[in-house]
Design an enzyme around this catalytic site. Structure first.
Site, PDB file in Angstrom:
ATOM      1  N   CYS A   3       0.813  -1.167  -0.210  1.00  0.00           N
ATOM      2  CA  CYS A   3       0.208  -0.032   0.188  1.00  0.00           C
ATOM      3  C   CYS A   3       0.504   0.958   0.350  1.00  0.00           C
ATOM      4  O   CYS A   3       1.972   1.160  -0.002  1.00  0.00           O
ATOM      5  CB  CYS A   3      -0.890  -0.087   1.139  1.00  0.00           C
ATOM      6  N   CYS A   6       3.504   1.835   2.627  1.00  0.00           N
ATOM      7  CA  CYS A   6       5.133   0.719   2.199  1.00  0.00           C
ATOM      8  C   CYS A   6       5.212   1.795   1.091  1.00  0.00           C
ATOM      9  O   CYS A   6       6.910   2.033   1.708  1.00  0.00           O
ATOM     10  CB  CYS A   6       4.490  -0.539   1.304  1.00  0.00           C
ATOM     11  N   ASP A 414       6.683  30.114 -31.869  1.00  0.00           N
ATOM     12  CA  ASP A 414       7.635  30.544 -32.472  1.00  0.00           C
ATOM     13  C   ASP A 414       7.385  30.289 -34.123  1.00  0.00           C
ATOM     14  O   ASP A 414       6.485  29.137 -34.232  1.00  0.00           O
ATOM     15  CB  ASP A 414       8.396  28.990 -32.220  1.00  0.00           C
ATOM     16  N   ASP A 613      10.965  25.386 -31.910  1.00  0.00           N
ATOM     17  CA  ASP A 613      11.954  23.822 -32.683  1.00  0.00           C
ATOM     18  C   ASP A 613      13.457  24.042 -32.733  1.00  0.00           C
ATOM     19  O   ASP A 613      14.250  22.968 -32.983  1.00  0.00           O
ATOM     20  CB  ASP A 613      11.330  23.687 -34.044  1.00  0.00           C
ATOM     21  N   ASP A 617      15.448  29.130 -30.073  1.00  0.00           N
ATOM     22  CA  ASP A 617      13.921  28.419 -28.784  1.00  0.00           C
ATOM     23  C   ASP A 617      14.837  28.103 -27.802  1.00  0.00           C
ATOM     24  O   ASP A 617      13.920  27.743 -26.287  1.00  0.00           O
ATOM     25  CB  ASP A 617      13.273  28.093 -30.046  1.00  0.00           C
TER      26      ASP A 617
END
Length: 681
Positions: A3, A6, A414, A613, A617
């Protein structure tokens, strides 16, 4: 682990070690541990886990397959034990049901009411099938903590031993053998469902691993041989026939084919591949034979990296899980305390002197309380959400990013390579006078073929796509800032700006209005002259991706503010923005200024997702609340981002945000019902 208590116990224990930072995931049954190798070893960490009363081992490279096999074996074992437990418990349950007045019509064999018969049925359930609860409770208590097994052991033992006392000393009193047996059986059933749920949540990893090719046909010393994928090395020439999976990442050396990359991008249309193009392992070769030079193998392939990112995301903790962890850490002691209070209240106030009735209520509190639901509420949702996102080509680098994405209010896009294709294309051709279009195009292509300007490549590519053959160039001169001058098949060819035409006395008045119109659309227009006479114009532009406009509309429908940032001039930027219906444009922004623009938006209370990309950036991606990198972009951009959009189009953005929102709704529902169930019970 049984559980959340633990998981918390192990996590706290490991984090107390010098130089160790650990995060334990109950749903995946794994721990992600960072440690100082000069201060501590992996064996020390494993010994610490064992000292805490649990087991641990290092996850191997094939950990996913081993885990799948182990889980299947565990489920089969659970099913067998559960079946035996049900067979032993059903007679006890039958006897209990016939005690109710509305079930008096149900026939019950006399032997079912015999205390010693009930004792015989319940004892193996209590001490053989239920042994795990005693062992788990002992280990937990030995280490100064309490988990779900402590609750189960306390509750069922109270019912069993009280019934045994009654059997020996007060045979006519009520028995509770069925209470302990039924509870143990139901808990076993719950644990089985829990294991099945964990298995389903990790299906994404299994399916990704299943995409990998098992063998590769390599060419070594001129000989074709089929070898295991693990034995392929960088530089090997790999032969891929139609209908086969491409086994490794590489570059096409020979051949042409359409490759299905849907496993990577989610895009259903095959992509044409020729010599010089890169290909990704696990994608499907559809048509021709390809000879590929392996550039990345094993753990370095794109698929292996995707699996790694998804595993890390599924194994990480979302911020919302902290609440569940805090509650789980103190859950068991609180429940034991409530059970004691319940017993005392019922024994002294509810039904004074009724020991059996008070004990029954206390047992109910102990056994029905369930910390497992709290512990699994968040990780199972994170596993399912990040796995489903991966299938759509969206890679969240961690659970915190999957959670934080739902808070985004503003999308900053962008322009180049994100909204647009990032590669100029020949968009307009207008030829005038007595010249044949095909002839003029052959002259232009031949001249531009000698130029190194990026726009020249777009022009040559556009002309060749029209099936035009290019003759040889006799003379060529690049005129920086103006254009080019060349001699092709005895003809003087000029391509360039208005000033270039004016310098050579070419009259271009008839073209000026149309050129201004094209430039207002963000296109770069170039004038043409053959033998000193105006022959028309060309226009080149970085065209908008086909999906951009629709994707931006979807973002707006989600209530997001969409903005575009670019280093281009305002006229070009607005022309692109108008095509895709972006209302807010930040033009003329230098690469280092993009991060500043993100900070400005954050300063006025906006939660910003930056989408880009390129290398330029990266600072803005790292600064934004959520950085989203296009999978078609640079490695630097993807490294700086929190989310990678493998498809390379804007459609993935609304899908990523929707996935985050749905996951958060699911987590909140899980936490609500987990808390409501325990509070109500």
């Amino acid at each position: 682990m049984t559980c959340a208590a633990c998981a918390m116990r192990i996590e706290k224990g490991l984090n107390k070690m010098q130089g160790v930072k650990a995060s334990v995931n109950l749903a995946m049954e794994t721990a992600r541990v960072e440690f100082q190798a000069e201060e501590i070893t992996a064996d020390d960490i494993i010994k610490k886990v064992e000292k805490l009363g649990y087991g641990a081992s290092l996850q191997s490279q094939s950990g996913g397959n081993q885990d799948q096999g182990r889980r299947k074996h565990e489920i089969r074992l659970q099913q067998g034990i559960l079946s035996i437990s049900i067979l032993l418990t059903l007679p006890l349950l039958w006897a209990m049901v016939t005690h109710f007045s509305f079930t008096s019509w149900i026939w019950s064999p006399e032997i079912l009411m015999n205390p010693w018969f009930q004792f015989a049925l319940s004892t193996p359930v209590q001490f053989w099938i239920g042994a795990r609860f005693y062992i788990g409770a002992f280990k937990a208590l030995r280490n100064g903590s309490a988990n779900m097994y402590v609750l189960v052991a306390l509750g069922t033992s109270a019912a069993y031993f009280y019934s045994l006392y009654v059997t020996i000393y007060e045979p006519s009193s009520e028995l509770y053998y069925e209470t302990s047996a039924v509870l143990i059986t139901l808990i076993l059933l719950g644990k089985l469902f829990e294991n099945l749920a964990k298995g389903r949540s990790s299906e994404a990893i299994k399916s990704l691993m299943g995409l990998q090719a098992k063998t590769a046909l390599v060419i070594r010393v001129g000989v074709e041989m089929s070898i295991a994928i693990e034995n392929v090395v960088v530089g090997d020439l790999v032969l891929v026939k139609p209908g086969e999976k491409i086994p490794v990442d590489g570059t096409v050396m020979e051949g042409s084919s359409a490759v299905d990359e849907s496993m990577l991008t989610g895009e259903s249309l095959p992509v044409r591949k020729r010599a010089g193009d890169s290909v990704i392992g696990a994608t499907m070769n559809k048509e021709g034979v390809l000879q590929i030079k392996a550039t990345k193998v094993g753990k370095e392939t794109a698929l292996a990296q995707i699996i790694k990112v998804v595993e890390e995301a599924q194994g990480s903790k979302a911020p919302i899980q902290r609440l569940a962890d805090v509650i789980s850490g103190i859950f068991v002691p609180i429940v034991v305390g409530i059970a004691i209070i319940t017993f005392l209240v019922w024994y002294f106030l509810g039904e004074p002197g009724n020991f059996a009735g008070a004990l029954e209520k206390a047992i109910a509190v102990l056994v029905i309380a369930c910390p497992c639901a709290l512990g699994l509420a968040t990780p199972t949702s994170i596993m399912a959400g990040s796995g489903r996102a991966a299938e759509l080509g969206i890679l969240f680098k961690g659970g915190e990013h999957l959670e934080n994405t739902h808070t985004i209010t503003t999308i900053l896009l962008d322009k180049t390579g994100t909204v647009t294709k990032g590669k100029p294309e020949l968009t307009d051709i207008h030829i005038v006078g007595e010249y044949e279009e095909a002839k003029v195009l052959s002259f232009i292509g031949a001249a531009e073929k000698n130029s190194e300007h990026p726009l020249a490549e777009a022009i040559v590519s556009g002309i060749q796509k029209r099936g035009q053959l290019l003759p040889s160039t006799e003379e060529f001169q690049a005129i920086p800032g103006y254009g080019i001058q060349a001699r092709v098949e005895g003809h003087e060819v000029l391509i360039g700006t208005r000033k270039l035409m004016e310098q050579h006395g070419v009259r271009i008045e008839s073209a000026l209005e149309e050129m201004s119109r094209l430039e207002s659309q963000g296109k770069t227009a170039m004038l043409l002259a053959i033998n000193g006479r105006y022959a028309g114009f060309l226009a080149v532009a970085d065209t908008v991706k086909e999906t951009s406009r629709e994707a931006i509309t979807r973002m707006k429908e989600l209530g997001l503010e969409v903005m575009m940032v670019t280093g281009d001039n305002e006229r070009t930027a607005k022309a692109i923005a108008n095509q895709v219906r972006i209302d807010h444009v930040l033009a003329g922004v230098l690469p280092e200024g993009k991060a500043k623009e993100v900070k400005k938006l954050q300063a006025v209370g906006k939660k910003v997702a930056m989408v880009g990309d390129g290398i330029n950036d990266a600072p803005a991606l790292a600064t934004a609340d959520i950085g989203m990198a296009m999978g078609t972009g640079t490695d630097v951009a993807m490294e700086s981002a929190d989310v990678t959009l493998m498809r390379g189009d804007l459609d993935s953005i609304p899908e990523a945000i929707s996935m985050s929102r749905k996951t958060m709704v699911n987590i909140r529902q899980n936490l609500f019902w987990a808390l409501a169930y325990n509070v109500n019970c």
